[in-house]
Design a protein around this motif. Structure first.
Motif, short mmCIF file in Angstrom:
data_model
loop_
_atom_site.label_atom_id
_atom_site.label_comp_id
_atom_site.label_asym_id
_atom_site.label_seq_id
_atom_site.Cartn_x
_atom_site.Cartn_y
_atom_site.Cartn_z
N PHE A 100 0.81 -1.12 -0.07
CA PHE A 100 0.11 -0.01 0.20
C PHE A 100 0.92 1.17 0.02
CE2 PHE A 100 -3.80 -2.24 0.97
CZ PHE A 100 -3.36 -3.29 1.61
N TYR B 74 0.94 5.50 0.85
CA TYR B 74 0.15 6.40 1.72
C TYR B 74 0.60 7.55 1.51
CZ TYR B 74 -2.29 2.61 4.19
OH TYR B 74 -2.99 1.27 4.45
N LEU C 142 -4.58 6.93 2.27
CA LEU C 142 -4.07 6.03 1.55
C LEU C 142 -4.36 6.33 0.03
CD1 LEU C 142 -3.78 2.70 0.85
CD2 LEU C 142 -6.37 2.39 0.88
N ARG D 61 2.00 -6.08 3.71
CA ARG D 61 1.31 -7.13 4.48
C ARG D 61 1.68 -8.44 4.06
NH1 ARG D 61 -3.92 -10.07 4.31
NH2 ARG D 61 -4.75 -10.29 6.33
N TYR E 237 -8.17 -12.35 6.10
CA TYR E 237 -8.47 -12.88 7.46
C TYR E 237 -7.53 -13.82 8.29
CZ TYR E 237 -13.11 -11.26 5.67
OH TYR E 237 -13.94 -10.32 5.01
N ASP F 117 -13.42 -4.37 10.20
CA ASP F 117 -13.48 -5.71 10.75
C ASP F 117 -11.97 -5.75 11.64
OD1 ASP F 117 -13.55 -8.01 8.12
OD2 ASP F 117 -12.01 -6.44 8.99
N TYR F 118 -11.06 -4.90 11.42
CA TYR F 118 -9.84 -4.90 12.15
C TYR F 118 -9.47 -3.46 12.43
CZ TYR F 118 -4.66 -5.92 12.22
OH TYR F 118 -3.64 -6.17 12.65
N LEU G 158 3.35 -0.67 14.46
CA LEU G 158 2.29 -1.22 15.01
C LEU G 158 2.35 -1.59 16.49
CD1 LEU G 158 -0.83 -2.85 14.60
CD2 LEU G 158 0.89 -4.93 14.45
N ARG H 237 -9.88 -7.30 16.73
CA ARG H 237 -11.13 -7.59 16.12
C ARG H 237 -12.31 -7.61 16.64
NH1 ARG H 237 -9.00 -9.04 11.25
NH2 ARG H 237 -7.07 -9.94 11.02
N ASN I 211 -9.80 -1.25 9.05
CA ASN I 211 -10.02 -1.72 7.53
C ASN I 211 -10.89 -2.72 7.52
OD1 ASN I 211 -8.10 -3.36 8.64
ND2 ASN I 211 -6.53 -3.17 6.74
N GLY J 286 -11.93 -6.57 5.22
CA GLY J 286 -11.23 -7.89 4.53
C GLY J 286 -10.56 -8.57 5.55
N GLY J 287 -10.68 -8.41 6.89
CA GLY J 287 -10.07 -9.12 7.69
C GLY J 287 -8.65 -8.34 8.04
N GLY J 288 -8.46 -7.20 7.66
CA GLY J 288 -7.11 -6.67 7.70
C GLY J 288 -6.37 -6.63 6.47
N ALA J 289 -6.94 -6.84 5.44
CA ALA J 289 -6.24 -7.10 3.99
C ALA J 289 -6.50 -5.89 3.19
CB ALA J 289 -6.86 -8.19 3.33
N ASP J 290 -7.52 -4.90 3.40
CA ASP J 290 -7.49 -3.77 2.77
C ASP J 290 -6.74 -2.53 3.17
OD1 ASP J 290 -11.13 -4.23 2.29
OD2 ASP J 290 -9.39 -5.28 1.22
N GLY J 291 -6.59 -1.61 2.32
CA GLY J 291 -6.01 -0.33 2.90
C GLY J 291 -6.29 0.20 4.10
N LEU J 292 -5.55 0.77 4.81
CA LEU J 292 -5.96 0.99 6.04
C LEU J 292 -6.79 2.74 6.19
CD1 LEU J 292 -2.94 0.12 8.36
CD2 LEU J 292 -5.19 -0.34 8.67
N PHE K 289 -7.04 5.96 8.60
CA PHE K 289 -6.61 6.53 9.73
C PHE K 289 -7.32 7.59 10.49
CE2 PHE K 289 -2.21 4.39 10.33
CZ PHE K 289 -2.03 4.00 9.00
#
Lengths: 119, 113
Positions: free
Chosen positions: A34, A36, A46, A97, A103, B31-32, B46, B51, B93, B95-101, B103
């Motif tokens: 990603f 930013y 983003l 990531r 998930y 969901d994250y 981090l 969750r 974010n 997708g269970g943390g998979a998508d862009g954040l 802030f």
């Protein structure tokens, strides 16, 4: 573990030039990276999602022809700011990531950013 | 439209005290929920993440409290130390943390010795 390296850390260039920023995951593979952008004393916004082997997905309002993204391998994504102008001056930060699927509770790990100054 | 609202903007806490930063979100698809710490000139690091299936998570001096019905979550830093002085960002974010954040705007925390 989970180190993301960004290069260069600081670049100053003249208006109208193009600048390439590299983002590498050093000890893990990242299908998705990603990009930013952060202005002084502000939050991170983003810009785009970089997918290995396919076109990047840009957020609304981000010019894809201005900010070219290439994700050539599972450990490298590049952001090229084309024909940069003073208003493009900012702190650009990448994240990656670990490639363990959705998930999977894997967080995004950030590089230390690139400070871009356009004169 | 700001999807994650963070407060306060700045916070001063005495050494040994508890620092509390709050965030609220609007997008129910999130969901994250991670928290990041950022020092000047560095990228975010981090701290801790949660969750929505749990209401609290603790790691060392850092605790996240999560209220799904209110769409709010908070960071508590126990026994705050001068080295904790930094800018803290909540994020979210899908997708269970998979998508862009997405802030929050950040909280500038100062721990006074």
């Amino acid at each position: 573990g989970a180190v993301v390296s960004q290069h260069p850390s600081w670049v100053i260039c003249k208006s109208g030039t193009s600048v390439k920023i590299e983002c590498r995951s050093l000890d893990f593979q990242a299908t998705t990276m990603f990009w930013y952008r952060q202005f002084p004393k502000q939050s991170l916004m983003l810009m785009a999602t970089s997918n290995e082997g396919s076109k990047a997905t840009y957020e609304q309002g981000v010019e894809k022809d201005k900010f070219l993204i290439n994700h050539a391998s599972l450990t490298l994504s590049t952001l090229t700011v084309t024909s940069a102008h003073p208003e493009d001056s900012s702190f650009y930060i990448c994240s990656a990531r670990e490639n363990t699927g959705v998930y999977s509770n894997q967080p995004q790990h950030f590089g230390d950013g690139t400070r871009l100054s356009i004169l | 439209q700001q999807q994650v609202k963070q407060s306060p903007q700045s916070l001063i806490v005495q050494k040994g005290g508890i620092s509390i930063i709050n965030c609220a979100y609007e997008n129910t698809a999130f969901d994250y929920f991670p928290w990041y710490q950022q020092f000047p000139g560095k990228g975010p690091a981090l701290l801790i993440a949660i969750r929505p299936d749990v209401s609290e998570k603790k790691e060392g001096r850092f605790t996240i409290s999560f209220n799904k019905s209110a769409k709010q979550f908070s960071l508590h830093i126990m026994d705050s130390q001068p080295g904790d002085s930094a800018t803290y960002f909540c994020a979210a974010n899908s997708g269970g943390g998979a998508d862009g954040l997405t802030f929050g705007k950040g909280t500038h925390l100062i721990i006074q010795p």
